[in-house]
Design a protein around this motif. Structure first.
Motif: not given
Lengths: 505, 505
Positions: B441-461
């Motif tokens: 679900r997080v990945a889907e909403y990061l790709e909300r624009g279907r455009s690859g605008n969000v290129r990457d995500v990294e988690v800091t714990d």
């Protein structure tokens, strides 16, 4: 026309919407994608116009919409804005920034245009040619009049559900006095529209938008309606009265839990429903037909048909072709089955006595009978029925849609019954269903090879001695004959009550 | 490779079948069409060969098959015939006439080839790499052995259900003595196959063909199994014993009404089931995995993969891509969601502790999450789950298939629950479902624009102080951020038990 995508942008006060329609090469379109973003353009609005934060939200959403369109390959964008931008003092500056980030010139729709395009959307779906189209929004209500399926005039009245709730219904639950005051106000407003009085007794009423759709869903849930769509659905005046009584007799917290009611609308739905009720009262309407299409579909339809969209039989035809094209139909086979089934229908008309409506349903089902193969070959007859009922068929009533779905269901095998659609159908529809299923099934097995080998069929009726199907084929048709005899004749013999023979010439 | 159609013709003793497969340009294939015609080639067969009427039926059917292939646009035909043509003295003349009317050189399969291609079909579906594959037909039973997903040897035994019924089970219901005699005979025949004794304890058993599929349907109906396909299904030895007991303890008329049993098979199914039972006994198999694929799919797979079809993880990957391609997926978006979801999975591995199987399920669901849009945009998450469960996924178990279906179901909204799949899943699967749904679900909403605008995500714990999602975007990502926060974070926060923040860099 090559396949293309057209997007409609609708930047409303509370929500910005991007809908992407796929336009099919031959005939038809469907909603392919949608993004809905909360923009709250009116939040913090002053005489100076929209607040900076609201503008930022609106602009960010337009930027995303533009990227989305580029990414999914949209060729044409119909970009519109409605009341917040229309009313804001800084609307022009907003439009300028919108152009910069999106490249789009947003068209700011007038209230009358909103009414009109909404009505065009509804008239592209509801089986109604003459009558009213109503959309009860938050701030205002749009009422339009259609003649021969065409929008002729419309008015925007300050009768929105949110506005009226705030003005009149402050107690929880609302008191009788509050409701009476609201009704009186609504009547006064409706009385300002001269042409509301001029309606003929047989004119219809169609409703679109959230308020009416939600009333539709309540009735849908109440009935346990077997079709999953509100297409072709209607709610009677008597049920509107009951739904209102059910809503205003309980406090908000309890109302929010009523079946089919969207809890987010629980506060304002009673006022909206009362506007509808008073309109029905003023025009003596006995029911309201619900439309799934709305403003955005209306904008698309207007664009596609240059302001002259199909109505009546042309709409029905368009709607069948649209569904077939959408799911990638094998047209040659479908057209041949339609032709052969129609021949049987006509030749046996003296026996069954059905008229042109039945023939239209048979033709629609013949075109759509294999549409379910898009899901999978196995059980594709069931898939076809599922897809017809899932989508609905603009221009057809729910009863007609259910009959078409059932005909596709029984095109290969099984004993036709009304099944889950019992309550949507008339008592005598089973007879028609069985006759039409028999024609469709014979036609399907005559087209067993999908090759047009059987070119024609003619029926010779020997009365009580039975029927003879004279089959004209291009090549050897032994298998078509065996299969028709084995798989399709039992049903035809059952409906005719006589023996049927197949002769290949 | 361009999209094409390949047909397989299988001219059996009783039935002629034409199946048309659609071969997708990238990866994958599916059954598009099927005709099944009764030919009864053995009817009236003598030492001189097939009877004239049988030949006529066979030839007429081949002529129809050829017309069908021409009409639907088949590029390649794999045309085969089996036992009747193989055994008939006039088989060669028949093949000559077949060539004249169809243009096809029918390949007459040997018994060993039948066993082999059937096994190839089953191995292209059942999640099993080492073990036996069995097909119990009317006249004979084919038993094959697979090592590392590849057929290595096979044998055809005279243990067909019809043959054994006629030889042993003549009373109705069969007597205990009859059944004992049948068992003894089956054991003797199985003892002639030396390698049946050499199986390892952990090897599997897969079954294809009508007898075993029907046993599968009986158990399917008994359980009220929530997946509509037999793909990934299995029946335990204990249940096979119970099904046999239930069948042989009642007379034929009553047996024909048992749930899930095909009445046309009611007479011969007990004998076939006893062959399976004895084979399970001889090899200490604890369950039989049912295959929907059979001989015709095996012939296709062999043709497509030059005798070297994918197995194991390659089969799973193929099967996900095949389903996605079939329903016209938007690959760019799906691949990006897969990438982002995988990043979250990996970075949070210390928190969730799931291994590579879970990651594989997540990736499959990420690829398939939008597949349901082929039916319609509204409720497409439900449609995706429906299509996954309708088709099944070769190479995956029913449990894995159900998890993938559920992940697609919950990719946009809703609280993940096991729902109708409860009995297919393990008790602790809900935990995995919730974690993986959160990533998807997080990945889907990061790709909300279907455009690859969000290129990457990294988690800091930050441990108990929460998580930080560091989002790398090409352009303004305000909307992706809002939507992720609003629509996706609540689930991630719930599974992590801490606060989560989104930072765009």
């Amino acid at each position: 026309m090559a396949e293309q995508r057209i997007a409609v942008v609708d930047l409303g006060s509370n929500t910005g919407r991007l809908v992407v329609f796929r336009i099919l090469p031959d005939d038809g379109w469907f909603l392919e994608d949608e993004i809905r973003e909360v923009v709250r353009l009116r939040a913090g609005m002053t005489e100076a116009g929209m607040a900076a934060s609201a503008i930022q939200r609106g602009i960010a959403v337009l930027r995303l919409f533009r990227r989305f369109c580029d990414s999914v390959g949209v060729q044409t964008v119909i970009a519109t804005a409605t009341s917040a931008v229309r009313d804001a003092a800084n609307g022009a500056q907003f439009l300028e920034r919108a152009r910069e980030v999106s490249g789009w010139d947003l068209e700011v729709l007038t209230a009358e245009q909103e009414a009109r395009y909404g009505a065009v959307g509804a008239l592209g779906e509801v089986p109604m040619e003459n009558g009213l189209v109503v959309d009860i929004g938050g701030g205002s209500a749009q009422v339009s009049r259609a003649v021969d399926g065409v929008w002729v005039e419309g008015v925007s009245l300050p009768l929105g559900a949110l506005r009226l709730t705030e003005m009149f219904l402050t107690a929880d639950p609302p008191t009788g006095e509050e409701i009476d005051a609201l009704r009186k106000h609504v009547r006064q407003e409706l009385a300002t529209v001269p042409w509301l009085k001029e309606l003929q007794a047989d004119e219809g009423l169609a409703g679109l938008g959230g308020t009416i759709r939600n009333l539709g869903y309540m009735q849908h849930a109440h009935l346990g309606w077997p079709l999953p769509t509100l297409r072709g659905f209607s709610v009677s005046r008597a049920r509107i009265d009951e739904l209102i009584e059910g809503m205003v007799s309980v406090p908000l917290a309890k109302r929010a839990r009523l079946k089919g009611l969207n809890p987010d609308r629980a506060d304002i739905l009673p006022a909206g429903a009362i506007v509808l009720q008073e309109l029905m009262q003023a025009t003596a309407a006995t029911e309201v037909q619900t439309s799934v299409n709305g403003l955005r579909e209306g904008l698309l339809i207007n664009h596609l048909h240059d302001g002259n969209p199909p109505t009546g039989n042309a709409l029905r035809d368009h709607s069948v072709r649209s569904l077939a094209n959408r799911y990638g139909l094998m047209w040659d086979h479908a057209e041949r089955v339609r032709f052969l089934a129609g021949r049987l229908f006509d030749d046996l008309q003296p026996r069954h006595g059905f008229g042109s409506e039945a023939r239209q349903l048979l033709e629609a089902a013949a075109i759509l009978h294999d549409v379910g193969t898009v899901l999978g070959y196995h059980d594709h007859h069931r898939h076809s029925a599922f897809l017809v009922s899932l989508n609905g068929l603009p221009g057809f009533t729910a009863r007609e849609t259910a009959l078409i779905a059932l005909l596709t269901r029984y095109h290969r095998k099984g004993t036709p019954t009304r099944g889950v659609y019992r309550r949507v159908l008339r008592d005598d529809d089973l007879k028609m269903l069985r006759w039409l299923s028999a024609f469709l099934r014979v036609a399907e097995y005559l087209e067993r090879g999908r090759s047009g080998n059987v070119r024609d069929v003619e029926v010779t009726d020997w009365g009580r001695r039975g029927l003879e199907l004279d089959v004209v084929a291009s090549g050897d048709a032994a298998v078509e004959q065996w299969d028709t005899e084995r798989q399709a004749l039992p049903l035809l013999e059952a409906v005719c009550g006589t023996r049927v023979r197949v002769l290949v010439t």
